[in-house]
Write an enzyme that holds these catalytic residues in place. Structure first.
Site, PDB file in Angstrom:
ATOM      1  N   CYS A   1       2.412  45.829   2.626  1.00 12.81           N
ATOM      2  CA  CYS A   1       3.385  45.300   1.669  1.00 12.81           C
ATOM      3  C   CYS A   1       4.828  45.622   2.107  1.00 12.81           C
ATOM      4  O   CYS A   1       5.301  45.070   3.087  1.00 12.81           O
ATOM      5  CB  CYS A   1       3.080  45.804   0.266  1.00 12.81           C
TER       6      CYS A   1
ATOM      7  N   HIS B   1      -2.683  43.972  -0.307  1.00 10.42           N
ATOM      8  CA  HIS B   1      -3.165  45.325  -0.596  1.00 10.42           C
ATOM      9  C   HIS B   1      -4.660  45.451  -0.311  1.00 10.42           C
ATOM     10  O   HIS B   1      -5.486  45.162  -1.176  1.00 10.42           O
ATOM     11  CB  HIS B   1      -2.890  45.680  -2.057  1.00 10.42           C
TER      12      HIS B   1
ATOM     13  N   GLU C   1      -6.418  48.053  -0.250  1.00  7.98           N
ATOM     14  CA  GLU C   1      -7.037  49.065  -1.129  1.00  7.98           C
ATOM     15  C   GLU C   1      -7.374  48.485  -2.496  1.00  7.98           C
ATOM     16  O   GLU C   1      -8.036  49.134  -3.311  1.00  7.98           O
ATOM     17  CB  GLU C   1      -6.100  50.268  -1.292  1.00  7.98           C
TER      18      GLU C   1
END
Length: 382
Positions: free
Chosen positions: A272, A355, A357
């Site tokens: 990001c 992202h 995760e």
């Protein structure tokens, strides 16, 4: 809560558009950039994601707060948003993990919210005219007065918000993803050895740290302004550049540090804001998107491989500014063809705009953490 007990609230956008609704969370006034998130779940992770610092978030899913909140789902020390906008609010959550209602949680952390407005119409407006500043208030119910405050607020373009969210001190993170929630036990089990990773905190999420720890990394988190010399004192096996809020072009210390770290030829992984910082370090430029990408089902990929990803960003790398002799585009956002991933052609360096995760979101891209570990393994062997 019966509407007879509800406190009136006002939302004013920078172009003068007004919406009247009811207050949830804290009373008072909040000013920020109004953006929307299309996720159907994960509101607590959104509210506590440091990348939302300086923003008021519209939740397009019409029901908010049904599952309450709990300490384990926080992505930072507490809410990072300036305010929240919803269609309907649940004051009495029903979930076995809930420890508090969403309105009480936001009230505790002094975050105002407004509900009972047409979030569909508001979202369409932001899509049509772009993200813009706005204000929520229970204390200023005069439209002209609140508009004056909104129009005096700084624009997100040119704003360095990393200073507000980066850690003030260096700390070590060792807690992996809880075994109950581990979704890639085979990949985690196959990770060999222990690696020291220094993570530059531009606004890092806890679940990123958990995923790194789950893959066998000892993670040392440092403030965004930490010097290259200080970072290299830890003799890291890899460098992680985290997510974060605001305009990446203003984070000049982080860009200079990333540029210097490239010379160390250690594995680098950016997510990001970290992806954008890396782009700047390589000589590229970034630009502000009309309304950004915020949601859990953004398609990204290249060369016949597609990942459904969780995204939250206002800026993107200009592909024409990339030094194509050094780097290649590894992923595109398949909705608008903006750059979603980079890979260096000769160094163990890569980054993604989304992202992996998740938290909240799909796990399609978790393999990128495994890829980072593999690059550290290969560099160590060499």
């Amino acid at each position: 809560m019966p509407l007879s007990d509800a406190i009136p609230a006002l939302l004013v956008l920078a172009d003068g558009t007004t919406y009247r609704g009811w207050s949830f969370g804290a009373t008072g006034t909040a000013i920020g950039e109004v953006v929307f998130n299309t996720g159907m779940t994960g509101y607590q992770e959104v509210l506590t994601d440091p990348s939302y610092c300086g923003q008021i978030v519209i939740f397009t899913y019409p029901e908010l707060g049904n599952t309450g909140v709990n300490p384990l789902d926080e992505e930072s020390e507490g809410p990072q948003v300036e305010g929240a906008i919803a269609r309907n609010i649940c004051h009495q959550p029903s979930n076995w993990r809930s420890t508090q209602s969403l309105p009480d949680y936001l009230k505790q952390h002094q975050v105002p919210g407004i509900y009972g407005i047409d979030t569909r119409a508001l979202t369409r407006k932001i899509r049509m005219f772009g993200a813009m500043n706005g204000g929520i208030s229970t204390s200023i119910l005069d439209e002209a007065e609140l508009l004056e405050k909104v129009q005096a607020a700084p624009n997100m373009k040119g704003l360095n918000l990393v200073r507000k969210v980066t850690t003030p001190t260096i700390y070590e993170w060792s807690d992996p993803t809880d075994a109950t929630w581990e979704f890639n036990p085979v990949g985690v089990a196959n990770s060999e050895g222990s690696f020291t990773v220094v993570a530059l905190d531009f606004g890092i999420k806890r679940n990123i740290l958990r995923r790194l720890a789950a893959y066998g990394c000892r993670v040392i988190v440092v403030p965004a302004h930490t010097s290259t010399e200080e970072i290299l004192k830890y003799n890291p096996d890899g460098i992680f550049l985290s997510n974060g809020p605001g305009d990446p072009s203003t984070v000049t210390e982080g860009i200079e540090t990333a540029k210097a770290l490239l010379s160390a030829e250690k594995p680098i992984f950016g997510i990001c804001m970290g992806h954008q910082i890396l782009g700047h370090a390589l000589g590229a430029e970034t630009f502000k998107l009309k309304f950004g990408h915020r949601g859990l089902n953004q398609p990204a990929g290249l060369q016949q491989r597609i990942e459904i990803t969780s995204q939250n960003h206002s800026f993107a790398i200009d592909p024409d500014s990339l030094p194509h002799t050094q780097v290649e585009i590894s992923h595109l956002n398949l909705n608008d063809r903006t750059v979603a991933g980079l890979r260096h052609k000769s160094l163990p360096v890569f980054s993604v705009q989304y992202h992996p995760e998740a938290s909240p979101g799909p796990h399609d891209a978790d393999y990128l953490f495994e890829q980072f570990v593999q690059s550290m393994q290969a560099t160590k062997r060499d």
